[in-house]
Design a protein around this motif. Structure first.
Motif, mmCIF file in Angstrom:
data_model
loop_
_atom_site.group_PDB
_atom_site.id
_atom_site.type_symbol
_atom_site.label_atom_id
_atom_site.label_comp_id
_atom_site.label_asym_id
_atom_site.label_seq_id
_atom_site.Cartn_x
_atom_site.Cartn_y
_atom_site.Cartn_z
ATOM 1 N N VAL A 109 26.688 21.414 -13.196
ATOM 2 C CA VAL A 109 25.819 21.168 -12.047
ATOM 3 C C VAL A 109 26.317 19.844 -11.478
ATOM 4 C CG1 VAL A 109 23.485 20.670 -11.266
ATOM 5 C CG2 VAL A 109 23.875 22.442 -12.997
ATOM 6 N N CYS A 110 26.680 19.846 -10.210
ATOM 7 C CA CYS A 110 27.352 18.705 -9.596
ATOM 8 C C CYS A 110 26.409 17.901 -8.708
ATOM 9 C CB CYS A 110 28.535 19.191 -8.767
ATOM 10 S SG CYS A 110 29.719 20.132 -9.755
ATOM 11 N N ILE A 111 26.394 16.599 -8.947
ATOM 12 C CA ILE A 111 25.530 15.685 -8.195
ATOM 13 C C ILE A 111 26.401 14.630 -7.535
ATOM 14 C CG2 ILE A 111 23.694 13.962 -8.346
ATOM 15 C CD1 ILE A 111 22.583 15.498 -10.750
ATOM 16 N N LYS A 112 26.160 14.392 -6.275
ATOM 17 C CA LYS A 112 26.869 13.361 -5.507
ATOM 18 C C LYS A 112 25.875 12.271 -5.147
ATOM 19 C CE LYS A 112 30.669 13.317 -3.969
ATOM 20 N NZ LYS A 112 31.844 12.564 -4.481
ATOM 21 N N VAL A 113 26.244 11.005 -5.404
ATOM 22 C CA VAL A 113 25.395 9.854 -5.120
ATOM 23 C C VAL A 113 26.158 8.857 -4.249
ATOM 24 C CG1 VAL A 113 24.281 7.816 -6.144
ATOM 25 C CG2 VAL A 113 23.950 10.064 -7.180
ATOM 26 N N ASP A 114 25.489 8.355 -3.229
ATOM 27 C CA ASP A 114 26.010 7.283 -2.381
ATOM 28 C C ASP A 114 25.562 5.965 -3.013
ATOM 29 O OD1 ASP A 114 26.435 5.310 -0.442
ATOM 30 O OD2 ASP A 114 25.690 6.539 1.213
ATOM 31 N N ARG A 115 26.506 5.170 -3.489
ATOM 32 C CA ARG A 115 26.162 3.927 -4.186
ATOM 33 C C ARG A 115 25.469 2.929 -3.272
ATOM 34 N NH1 ARG A 115 29.640 -0.622 -3.403
ATOM 35 N NH2 ARG A 115 28.719 -1.518 -5.284
ATOM 36 N N GLU A 116 25.700 3.044 -1.957
ATOM 37 C CA GLU A 116 25.042 2.132 -1.027
ATOM 38 C C GLU A 116 23.591 2.526 -0.787
ATOM 39 O OE1 GLU A 116 28.048 2.498 2.050
ATOM 40 O OE2 GLU A 116 28.769 0.482 1.553
ATOM 41 N N GLU A 117 23.308 3.813 -0.914
ATOM 42 C CA GLU A 117 21.946 4.310 -0.751
ATOM 43 C C GLU A 117 21.151 4.192 -2.052
ATOM 44 O OE1 GLU A 117 21.178 8.717 -0.440
ATOM 45 O OE2 GLU A 117 20.644 8.134 1.600
ATOM 46 N N ARG A 118 21.833 4.331 -3.180
ATOM 47 C CA ARG A 118 21.169 4.304 -4.497
ATOM 48 C C ARG A 118 21.864 3.312 -5.431
ATOM 49 N NH1 ARG A 118 17.418 8.214 -5.911
ATOM 50 N NH2 ARG A 118 16.982 6.553 -7.423
ATOM 51 N N PRO A 119 21.765 2.001 -5.122
ATOM 52 C CA PRO A 119 22.392 1.010 -6.010
ATOM 53 C C PRO A 119 21.772 0.997 -7.405
ATOM 54 C CG PRO A 119 21.025 -0.075 -4.362
ATOM 55 C CD PRO A 119 21.101 1.383 -3.983
ATOM 56 N N ASP A 120 20.548 1.474 -7.531
ATOM 57 C CA ASP A 120 19.909 1.538 -8.842
ATOM 58 C C ASP A 120 20.647 2.502 -9.764
ATOM 59 O OD1 ASP A 120 19.014 3.553 -6.993
ATOM 60 O OD2 ASP A 120 17.260 3.966 -8.243
ATOM 61 N N ILE A 121 20.992 3.671 -9.263
ATOM 62 C CA ILE A 121 21.725 4.662 -10.058
ATOM 63 C C ILE A 121 23.144 4.164 -10.311
ATOM 64 C CG2 ILE A 121 22.638 7.022 -10.065
ATOM 65 C CD1 ILE A 121 20.151 7.752 -8.315
ATOM 66 N N ASP A 122 23.781 3.634 -9.265
ATOM 67 C CA ASP A 122 25.142 3.113 -9.400
ATOM 68 C C ASP A 122 25.209 2.043 -10.483
ATOM 69 O OD1 ASP A 122 27.956 2.717 -8.404
ATOM 70 O OD2 ASP A 122 27.128 0.731 -7.948
ATOM 71 N N SER A 123 24.262 1.134 -10.491
ATOM 72 C CA SER A 123 24.265 0.023 -11.449
ATOM 73 C C SER A 123 24.168 0.523 -12.892
ATOM 74 C CB SER A 123 23.104 -0.923 -11.140
ATOM 75 O OG SER A 123 23.025 -1.938 -12.096
ATOM 76 N N VAL A 124 23.283 1.454 -13.132
ATOM 77 C CA VAL A 124 23.114 1.996 -14.485
ATOM 78 C C VAL A 124 24.396 2.665 -14.955
ATOM 79 C CG1 VAL A 124 21.944 3.792 -15.837
ATOM 80 C CG2 VAL A 124 20.616 2.282 -14.344
ATOM 81 N N TYR A 125 24.959 3.543 -14.139
ATOM 82 C CA TYR A 125 26.115 4.310 -14.582
ATOM 83 C C TYR A 125 27.412 3.506 -14.517
ATOM 84 C CZ TYR A 125 23.024 8.200 -15.296
ATOM 85 O OH TYR A 125 22.015 9.008 -15.777
ATOM 86 N N MET A 126 27.477 2.471 -13.691
ATOM 87 C CA MET A 126 28.646 1.590 -13.720
ATOM 88 C C MET A 126 28.677 0.832 -15.042
ATOM 89 S SD MET A 126 31.467 0.520 -12.478
ATOM 90 C CE MET A 126 31.473 1.042 -10.763
ATOM 91 N N THR A 127 27.526 0.392 -15.501
ATOM 92 C CA THR A 127 27.454 -0.277 -16.805
ATOM 93 C C THR A 127 27.944 0.657 -17.903
ATOM 94 O OG1 THR A 127 25.633 -1.670 -16.048
ATOM 95 C CG2 THR A 127 25.889 -1.429 -18.432
ATOM 96 N N VAL A 128 27.526 1.912 -17.832
ATOM 97 C CA VAL A 128 27.957 2.917 -18.812
ATOM 98 C C VAL A 128 29.465 3.134 -18.707
ATOM 99 C CG1 VAL A 128 27.847 5.374 -19.396
ATOM 100 C CG2 VAL A 128 25.739 4.104 -18.924
ATOM 101 N N CYS A 129 29.978 3.308 -17.499
ATOM 102 C CA CYS A 129 31.409 3.552 -17.300
ATOM 103 C C CYS A 129 32.223 2.398 -17.875
ATOM 104 C CB CYS A 129 31.702 3.755 -15.811
ATOM 105 S SG CYS A 129 33.425 4.192 -15.458
ATOM 106 N N GLN A 130 31.810 1.176 -17.596
ATOM 107 C CA GLN A 130 32.526 0.008 -18.105
ATOM 108 C C GLN A 130 32.450 -0.068 -19.628
ATOM 109 O OE1 GLN A 130 30.534 -2.913 -15.676
ATOM 110 N NE2 GLN A 130 32.195 -2.936 -14.176
ATOM 111 N N ALA A 131 31.305 0.275 -20.193
ATOM 112 C CA ALA A 131 31.152 0.248 -21.650
ATOM 113 C C ALA A 131 32.028 1.309 -22.324
ATOM 114 C CB ALA A 131 29.688 0.456 -22.034
ATOM 115 N N LEU A 132 32.118 2.486 -21.720
ATOM 116 C CA LEU A 132 32.892 3.580 -22.322
ATOM 117 C C LEU A 132 34.394 3.451 -22.101
ATOM 118 C CD1 LEU A 132 30.656 6.690 -21.490
ATOM 119 C CD2 LEU A 132 30.934 5.559 -23.700
ATOM 120 N N THR A 133 34.798 2.876 -20.962
ATOM 121 C CA THR A 133 36.221 2.874 -20.614
ATOM 122 C C THR A 133 36.853 1.485 -20.564
ATOM 123 O OG1 THR A 133 35.897 2.712 -18.212
ATOM 124 C CG2 THR A 133 35.840 4.935 -19.193
ATOM 125 N N GLY A 134 36.039 0.452 -20.499
ATOM 126 C CA GLY A 134 36.572 -0.894 -20.361
ATOM 127 C C GLY A 134 36.820 -1.305 -18.926
#
Length: 157
Positions: A75-100
Motif C-alpha cells: 500500500v503506497c503512501i506519498k507525503v509532502d514534507r513541506e505540508e507534513r513536517p511532523d511525519i517527515d521529522s519522525v521518519y527522517m530520524t528513523v531513516c538516519q538511525a537505520l542507514t546513517g
C-alpha cells in the motif's frame, strides 16, 4: 489513470496524481487497507522542488513494471514534507538511525501499524551506482513479507 492523490491540495502530491502507482495520502484509509490486505506500506516522502524526488518519480513511479510491483505487494503512501513536517521529522530520524544518512526522496517500508522495518533515500530503478535497484528491492521485501514476516515485524519493534 488517477490515484487517491487527485483531490489533494499539495502541489507535490498533485504531481503524482497521474502516476500508475496507486498512491494514497497519509491517513487511516491507507493503513486500514494495509491491515485488511496484510501488506506492508511503502512510504515515499519528498517535496516539489527536490531534484532527486523528480528523478525517482520519472524513473520508478512512472514505470509501469515498478508500479505493478508496488500496487500488487504494497500500500503506497506519498507525503509532502513541506505540508507534513511532523511525519517527515519522525521518519527522517528513523531513516538516519537505520542507514546513517538521510535525504529526499525518503523511501520507507512500514508495517500496517506505521512501524518502519527498512529505509533509504533514492533508489535507481535497476542496480547501478553501487545502489540496489528499486525493482529488485521491492521484490526482495515483498518476498520477505510473505516468507518471513515475523522477522520484519521484530525488526520494526
Amino acid at each position: 489513470m488517477a490515484n487517491h492523490l487527485k483531490g489533494e491540495s499539495s502541489p507535490y502530491l498533485l504531481q503524482h496524481a497521474e502516476n500508475p502507482v496507486d498512491w494514497f495520502p497519509w491517513g487511516e484509509e491507507a493503513f486500514a487497507k494495509a491491515e485488511r490486505e496484510d501488506k506492508p506500506v511503502f512510504l515515499s516522502i519528498g517535496y516539489s522542488t527536490c531534484h532527486w524526488c523528480h528523478v525517482m518519480a520519472h524513473e520508478s513511479f512512472e514505470n509501469m513494471e515498478i508500479a505493478e510491483i508496488l500496487n500488487r505487494h504494497f500500500v503506497c503512501i506519498k507525503v509532502d514534507r513541506e505540508e507534513r513536517p511532523d511525519i517527515d521529522s519522525v521518519y527522517m530520524t528513523v531513516c538516519q538511525a537505520l542507514t546513517g544518512s538521510g535525504g529526499w526522496p525518503m523511501s520507507l517500508f512500514l508495517t500496517p501499524q506505521q512501524k518502519p522495518f527498512f529505509a533509504g533515500t533514492y533508489f535507481p530503478p535497476v542496480s547501478q551506482y553501487g545502489r540496489m535497484g528499486f525493482g529488485g528491492l521491492l521484490q526482495a521485501l515483498a518476498g520477505r513479507w510473505k516468507e518471513d514476516k515475523a522477522q520484519l515485524l521484530a525488526l520494526a519493534e
